[in-house]
Design a protein around this motif. Structure first.
Motif, PDB file in Angstrom:
ATOM      1  N   ALA A 120       0.837  -1.200   0.000  1.00 14.50           N
ATOM      2  CA  ALA A 120       0.000   0.000   0.000  1.00 14.50           C
ATOM      3  C   ALA A 120       0.877   1.258   0.000  1.00 14.50           C
ATOM      4  O   ALA A 120       0.581   2.245  -0.694  1.00 14.50           O
ATOM      5  CB  ALA A 120      -0.930   0.009   1.204  1.00 14.50           C
ATOM      6  N   ARG A 121       1.980   1.219   0.746  1.00 17.68           N
ATOM      7  CA  ARG A 121       2.882   2.374   0.772  1.00 17.68           C
ATOM      8  C   ARG A 121       3.581   2.551  -0.576  1.00 17.68           C
ATOM      9  O   ARG A 121       3.786   3.683  -1.029  1.00 17.68           O
ATOM     10  CB  ARG A 121       3.929   2.201   1.885  1.00 17.68           C
ATOM     11  CG  ARG A 121       4.839   3.413   2.031  1.00 17.68           C
ATOM     12  CD  ARG A 121       5.813   3.278   3.186  1.00 17.68           C
ATOM     13  NE  ARG A 121       6.759   4.383   3.173  1.00 17.68           N
ATOM     14  CZ  ARG A 121       7.803   4.489   3.988  1.00 17.68           C
ATOM     15  NH1 ARG A 121       8.023   3.551   4.911  1.00 17.68           N
ATOM     16  NH2 ARG A 121       8.620   5.517   3.894  1.00 17.68           N
ATOM     17  N   ILE A 122       3.937   1.449  -1.223  1.00 15.16           N
ATOM     18  CA  ILE A 122       4.546   1.538  -2.555  1.00 15.16           C
ATOM     19  C   ILE A 122       3.593   2.219  -3.526  1.00 15.16           C
ATOM     20  O   ILE A 122       3.993   3.068  -4.332  1.00 15.16           O
ATOM     21  CB  ILE A 122       4.946   0.128  -3.056  1.00 15.16           C
ATOM     22  CG1 ILE A 122       6.132  -0.400  -2.241  1.00 15.16           C
ATOM     23  CG2 ILE A 122       5.305   0.165  -4.537  1.00 15.16           C
ATOM     24  CD1 ILE A 122       6.469  -1.849  -2.532  1.00 15.16           C
ATOM     25  N   VAL A 123       2.303   1.860  -3.455  1.00 10.64           N
ATOM     26  CA  VAL A 123       1.304   2.490  -4.318  1.00 10.64           C
ATOM     27  C   VAL A 123       1.211   3.987  -4.026  1.00 10.64           C
ATOM     28  O   VAL A 123       1.174   4.816  -4.942  1.00 10.64           O
ATOM     29  CB  VAL A 123      -0.079   1.824  -4.134  1.00 10.64           C
ATOM     30  CG1 VAL A 123      -1.157   2.637  -4.843  1.00 10.64           C
ATOM     31  CG2 VAL A 123      -0.070   0.402  -4.662  1.00 10.64           C
ATOM     32  N   ARG A 124       1.195   4.346  -2.740  1.00 10.89           N
ATOM     33  CA  ARG A 124       1.015   5.752  -2.349  1.00 10.89           C
ATOM     34  C   ARG A 124       2.225   6.623  -2.682  1.00 10.89           C
ATOM     35  O   ARG A 124       2.066   7.767  -3.120  1.00 10.89           O
ATOM     36  CB  ARG A 124       0.747   5.852  -0.845  1.00 10.89           C
ATOM     37  CG  ARG A 124      -0.578   5.339  -0.371  1.00 10.89           C
ATOM     38  CD  ARG A 124      -0.871   5.827   1.056  1.00 10.89           C
ATOM     39  NE  ARG A 124       0.257   5.614   1.959  1.00 10.89           N
ATOM     40  CZ  ARG A 124       0.418   4.523   2.693  1.00 10.89           C
ATOM     41  NH1 ARG A 124      -0.472   3.540   2.617  1.00 10.89           N
ATOM     42  NH2 ARG A 124       1.463   4.391   3.506  1.00 10.89           N
ATOM     43  N   GLU A 125       3.420   6.087  -2.476  1.00  9.34           N
ATOM     44  CA  GLU A 125       4.601   6.941  -2.454  1.00  9.34           C
ATOM     45  C   GLU A 125       5.538   6.777  -3.644  1.00  9.34           C
ATOM     46  O   GLU A 125       6.528   7.508  -3.747  1.00  9.34           O
ATOM     47  CB  GLU A 125       5.384   6.694  -1.160  1.00  9.34           C
ATOM     48  CG  GLU A 125       4.582   7.017   0.091  1.00  9.34           C
ATOM     49  CD  GLU A 125       5.390   6.838   1.371  1.00  9.34           C
ATOM     50  OE1 GLU A 125       6.645   6.794   1.281  1.00  9.34           O
ATOM     51  OE2 GLU A 125       4.777   6.762   2.454  1.00  9.34           O
TER      52      GLU A 125
END
Length: 311
Positions: A78-83
């Motif tokens: 999820a963090r990879i998608v966001r950032e």
């Protein structure tokens, strides 16, 4: 003095594709594992930031036995998608979980913006050597898991492949039949277990193609950070560590600097030989360490693409 043909000359009969890698497309993907501590999270994100400019096709995040890292895997993708602008692939197993629990995880990935799943049966939570038993209310096999994923959304689905055969496979016919059932269920790519003898990969691909399976078979490359660690991995997965690989690391147990250089040489030799055999796609098991993988990718002709760093 008579001029002799060079290894790259038309008369030598040994055209080296690897010496023209900048002229041909090379595709890479990277595998990370979710962090267990704050310090490991820093190491992970340092690795991601280091490798992101190489614009990989995707980056995958592993999933522990029995879903033991489920929340950390979800948090990481999820963090990879966001950032970042990277395309994450989340690993998923069907060990020790009901169908409903697995389906909830898949929906969670979809809601987080993840559209690629690496579907694996998974290892028994009891550890290496334990017999696999499906959960009575769960998916019994990887093909069933793939069908369940596909029923929820139009996911890209990658699966595992074993050039030296999975330890639980009684013979090659069973091994290839299982891969075929994964493809029939909706798998779009197979990523191999690591190997060090490229002839094993060629022989495996030949078997797969002879069975009428046409999906990409991407070689999984594991740079050797430590010989003892790789040997343990190999024992669990049915892979082998050839004697010539072990000899190259003799006497380097307490010499980290030289060990790193030898690791780079061994991995570079393997990937460049695969390029010479016509391979264009590579999946790197990074172990959340980036520098060695970055150097190998540089040899493959990849150069940083600034736009790939941030979304």
């Amino acid at each position: 003095m008579t001029d002799l043909p060079t290894p790259d000359s038309p008369t030598s009969g040994h055209t080296r594709l690897s010496r023209a890698v900048g002229d041909a497309p090379i595709n890479v993907s990277f595998e990370f594992f979710p962090p267990k501590t704050d310090e490991m999270e820093k190491t992970l994100w340092t690795a991601i930031q280091r490798l992101a400019p190489l614009a990989p096709n995707f980056v995958s995040v592993t999933y522990g036995a029995g879903g033991s890292t489920r929340e950390r895997t979800h948090s990481t993708v999820a963090r990879i998608v966001r950032e970042t602008a990277l395309k994450p692939a989340a690993h998923l197993t069907c060990v020790a979980a009901t169908r409903a629990e697995v389906e909830d995880v898949v929906r969670g990935y979809r809601e987080a913006g993840v559209h690629h799943v690496v579907a694996l049966r998974g290892d028994p939570p009891e550890g290496p050597g334990a017999v696999y038993h499906p959960h009575p209310d769960g998916f019994a096999s990887t093909p069933e898991l793939i069908e369940g994923i596909r029923a929820i959304g139009d996911f890209e689905v990658s699966v595992s492949a074993y050039p030296e055969r999975h330890p639980a496979s009684p013979d090659w016919a069973s091994e290839i039949d299982l891969l075929k059932r994964k493809v029939d269920a909706g798998a779009t790519r197979a990523i191999t277990q690591f190997f060090f003898e490229n002839d094993l990969y060629d022989a495996y691909v030949e078997r797969v193609r002879a069975a009428g399976i046409s999906i990409p078979i991407v070689p999984g490359i594991l740079p050797i950070l430590g010989l003892a660690q790789v040997t343990r991995f190999a024992e669990r997965t049915g892979a082998s560590v050839p004697a010539w690989v072990a000899r190259r690391f003799e006497g380097l147990e307490d010499d980290a600097g030289t060990r790193q250089l030898v690791s780079a040489a061994v991995a570079a030799e393997q990937v460049l030989d695969l390029v010479d055999r016509g391979v264009t796609d590579f999946h790197f098991y990074t172990m959340n360490r980036a520098d060695l993988v970055y150097a190998i990718c540089h040899l493959l002709g990849l150069r940083p693409q600034p736009a790939a760093v941030a979304a």
